[in-house]
Motif scaffolding. Sequence first.
Motif, PDB file in Angstrom:
ATOM      1  N   PHE A 152       5.467  15.215  -1.677  1.00  0.00           N
ATOM      2  CA  PHE A 152       4.390  15.068  -0.694  1.00  0.00           C
ATOM      3  C   PHE A 152       4.767  15.713   0.629  1.00  0.00           C
ATOM      4  O   PHE A 152       5.944  15.830   0.982  1.00  0.00           O
TER       5      PHE A 152
ATOM      6  N   TYR B 117       0.036  13.474   2.868  1.00  0.00           N
ATOM      7  CA  TYR B 117      -0.005  12.357   1.929  1.00  0.00           C
ATOM      8  C   TYR B 117       1.176  11.397   2.090  1.00  0.00           C
ATOM      9  O   TYR B 117       1.328  10.474   1.291  1.00  0.00           O
TER      10      TYR B 117
ATOM     11  N   HIS C 260       0.773   7.592   1.938  1.00  0.00           N
ATOM     12  CA  HIS C 260       0.372   6.961   0.688  1.00  0.00           C
ATOM     13  C   HIS C 260       1.467   6.992  -0.378  1.00  0.00           C
ATOM     14  O   HIS C 260       1.332   6.342  -1.416  1.00  0.00           O
TER      15      HIS C 260
ATOM     16  N   ASP D 220      -1.645  10.162  -5.295  1.00  0.00           N
ATOM     17  CA  ASP D 220      -2.918   9.432  -5.369  1.00  0.00           C
ATOM     18  C   ASP D 220      -3.089   8.759  -6.731  1.00  0.00           C
ATOM     19  O   ASP D 220      -4.148   8.871  -7.364  1.00  0.00           O
TER      20      ASP D 220
ATOM     21  N   LYS E 249     -10.661   8.380  -2.419  1.00  0.00           N
ATOM     22  CA  LYS E 249      -9.415   7.653  -2.661  1.00  0.00           C
ATOM     23  C   LYS E 249      -9.574   6.210  -2.185  1.00  0.00           C
ATOM     24  O   LYS E 249     -10.488   5.908  -1.403  1.00  0.00           O
TER      25      LYS E 249
END
Length: 268
Positions: A7, A11, A14, A110, A242
Amino acid sequence: MDIAFAFDEAYADHAQVAVESVLDSHPGPDEITFWLLAPAQVAKEREPALRRQLAGRARLRLLTTGDDFRALPVVDEDWLAYVSTGMYLRLLLPELIGDQARRLLYLDVDVHVCGDLTPLWQVDLGDAPLAAVRDAFTARFDTHGGVPGAGPEHDPAAPYFNSGVLLMNLPVWRRERVSARCLEYLAAHAGRLRFPDQDALNLVAYGRWLRLPHRWNNMRSFVLEEQPGPDVRIMHFAGPRKPWTEGFRPGFRLDRHRALAAKVAAFA
């Protein structure tokens, strides 16, 4: 069990939630090693919280990279605005890990892991460079206009896989130069790209990948948000919606995301 996430700053918020979903679903007794790849500055910022989160629960192998990946091509389309050049980081993992592991379960950030991953980890890969799940929305090579660069040797009806969950056979991957050939594809088709890293992987691994059941990369959260439905071990929130974006449907998946995020917040 060797599990990888990769990532960038887009991101990073997350990544720990996805890691927590793995730990929340893992029954043991197999130990987990997390291989986490991020740009150097992102890794530096996240390392203390990650070490607190994984202390006594799993091993952490934090990998770093420079910013060269940021120069790789992207698709300038509004419908792909949620995708960053961080998608290419997965291609760096096999070389960075080297012979420290023979197989690697790569997961997009995700995702929520919803069940025991042991059966997936034990899949016999044979001489395939990777195992993956057929894409829920781009099921064939000729879907959505076809894969840029596909030739007559590629059957238009051939199955097309999603790159969000990849069980990598690392020695075969490196032997067949999968990452290098993907980068060559990206350079050759920079002005024609559609799903950049995914199209590249599908062309390079054409006819050589092992197909997995959809339970290992279920991309249909929009119909499974309110009830568990079928046996889903990995829920992949593919697309722009998301659990952390506006408009995500209320239900048990959103509730679980919030619960996981609250656990992660305690390690900040």
